[in-house]
Design a protein around this motif. Structure first.
Motif, PDB file in Angstrom:
ATOM      1  N   GLY A 109       0.632  -1.281  -0.121  1.00  0.00           N
ATOM      2  CA  GLY A 109      -0.069   0.450   0.197  1.00  0.00           C
ATOM      3  C   GLY A 109       0.813   1.395  -0.102  1.00  0.00           C
ATOM      4  O   GLY A 109       2.107   1.068   0.458  1.00  0.00           O
ATOM      5  N   LEU A 110       0.265   2.449  -0.589  1.00  0.00           N
ATOM      6  CA  LEU A 110       0.767   3.410  -0.326  1.00  0.00           C
ATOM      7  C   LEU A 110       0.031   4.687   0.272  1.00  0.00           C
ATOM      8  O   LEU A 110      -0.957   4.795  -0.260  1.00  0.00           O
ATOM      9  CB  LEU A 110       1.293   3.868  -1.744  1.00  0.00           C
ATOM     10  CG  LEU A 110       1.514   5.556  -2.056  1.00  0.00           C
ATOM     11  CD1 LEU A 110       2.998   6.116  -1.215  1.00  0.00           C
ATOM     12  CD2 LEU A 110       2.599   5.939  -3.488  1.00  0.00           C
ATOM     13  N   LEU A 111       0.287   4.627   1.804  1.00  0.00           N
ATOM     14  CA  LEU A 111      -0.177   6.092   2.113  1.00  0.00           C
ATOM     15  C   LEU A 111       0.305   7.327   1.833  1.00  0.00           C
ATOM     16  O   LEU A 111       1.149   7.800   2.547  1.00  0.00           O
ATOM     17  CB  LEU A 111      -0.568   5.774   3.751  1.00  0.00           C
ATOM     18  CG  LEU A 111      -1.465   6.867   4.720  1.00  0.00           C
ATOM     19  CD1 LEU A 111      -3.189   7.312   4.232  1.00  0.00           C
ATOM     20  CD2 LEU A 111      -1.044   5.760   6.619  1.00  0.00           C
ATOM     21  N   ARG A 112       0.066   8.049   1.176  1.00  0.00           N
ATOM     22  CA  ARG A 112       0.200  10.138   1.646  1.00  0.00           C
ATOM     23  C   ARG A 112      -0.361  10.676   2.195  1.00  0.00           C
ATOM     24  O   ARG A 112      -1.691  10.866   2.228  1.00  0.00           O
ATOM     25  CB  ARG A 112       0.116  10.160   0.570  1.00  0.00           C
ATOM     26  CG  ARG A 112       1.332   9.836  -1.271  1.00  0.00           C
ATOM     27  CD  ARG A 112       1.178  10.087  -2.742  1.00  0.00           C
ATOM     28  NE  ARG A 112       1.750   9.503  -3.572  1.00  0.00           N
ATOM     29  CZ  ARG A 112       1.883   8.885  -4.121  1.00  0.00           C
ATOM     30  NH1 ARG A 112      -0.043   8.505  -4.699  1.00  0.00           N
ATOM     31  NH2 ARG A 112       2.875   8.139  -5.004  1.00  0.00           N
ATOM     32  N   VAL A 113       0.335  11.285   3.207  1.00  0.00           N
ATOM     33  CA  VAL A 113      -0.041  13.007   3.790  1.00  0.00           C
ATOM     34  C   VAL A 113       0.898  14.341   3.057  1.00  0.00           C
ATOM     35  O   VAL A 113       1.813  14.038   3.212  1.00  0.00           O
ATOM     36  CB  VAL A 113       0.279  12.585   5.503  1.00  0.00           C
ATOM     37  CG1 VAL A 113       0.088  13.829   6.234  1.00  0.00           C
ATOM     38  CG2 VAL A 113       0.191  10.418   6.138  1.00  0.00           C
TER      39      VAL A 113
END
Length: 219
Positions: A3-7
């Motif tokens: 997964g890729l979680l961007r903030v």
């Protein structure tokens, strides 16, 4: 699938506007929130002391002071987590979707180069798991998509990891104490000399650094 979680975070009035996106962990999700966060001068000094002075002089009464600072860092990290990932139903749902596959999720924080970059993102702590997000995630990095030159990520197994050691203390004894990381790198395994290519910048000047980086980018 990892997964890729961007903030994405930017200053907004007296606080910060944050946009979260999640890909690769089920259906893609997005959420937005606003939060205010104020670090006191004492908090900033405590963080500096803990990461710099305490590592250099961990003798009494420093451990007692460090215990207080560690408790405060945990409090700050938990508060930041709640303000970002528990701000509303959307952010809560996004986090719940990411939490189950966090060990294989890459977390990217894009806070720009302004006030948002001063937010202690690495301290974020999920109170339910009592774990620091930066340590529980598969990867936790700060990014700057607006960089002048895009940085390519080498493929795994592409060869030795190239490490450039830049040692420069223009202030002499008034500068920060020198801490070498090279010895720790080469002691990681018996095959470390094959896994790492260590080069020392000589002379340690901006002109030489520029030339070496240009040569590396064109190689």
């Amino acid at each position: 699938m990892p997964g890729l979680l961007r903030v994405f975070c930017r200053p907004d009035g007296e606080g910060f506007a944050v946009r979260l996106t999640l890909d690769g962990a089920g259906a893609a999700r997005a959420a937005e929130a606003w939060f205010g966060l104020t670090l006191s001068a004492q908090d900033r000094e405590d963080v500096r002391w803990y990461l710099e002075d305490y590592l250099q002089y961990p003798v009494a009464p420093a451990p007692q002071v460090a215990a207080r600072v560690e408790a405060r860092l945990a409090e700050l990290g938990t508060d930041l987590f709640r303000r970002v990932f528990r701000a509303n139903d959307d952010t809560t749902g996004l986090w719940n979707a990411a939490a189950g596959s966090l060990p294989t999720t890459r977390v990217e924080v894009d806070a720009g180069v302004g006030a948002g970059s001063a937010v202690p993102w690495e301290l974020m702590r999920d109170p339910a798991a009592d774990g620091v997000l930066a340590l529980r995630a598969g990867a936790f990095v700060r990014t700057h998509p607006g960089a002048a030159v895009p940085v390519g990520v080498p493929e795994s197994g592409a060869g030795a990891l190239r490490v450039l050691l830049v040692i420069c203390r223009p202030g002499g004894r008034s500068d920060v104490p020198f801490r070498s990381v090279a010895s720790h790198l080469v002691r990681l395994s018996r095959q470390a000399r094959e896994a790492f290519q260590l080069d020392v910048l000589r002379p340690p000047t901006f002109a030489r650094l520029t030339r070496v980086l240009e040569e590396a980018s064109s190689a």
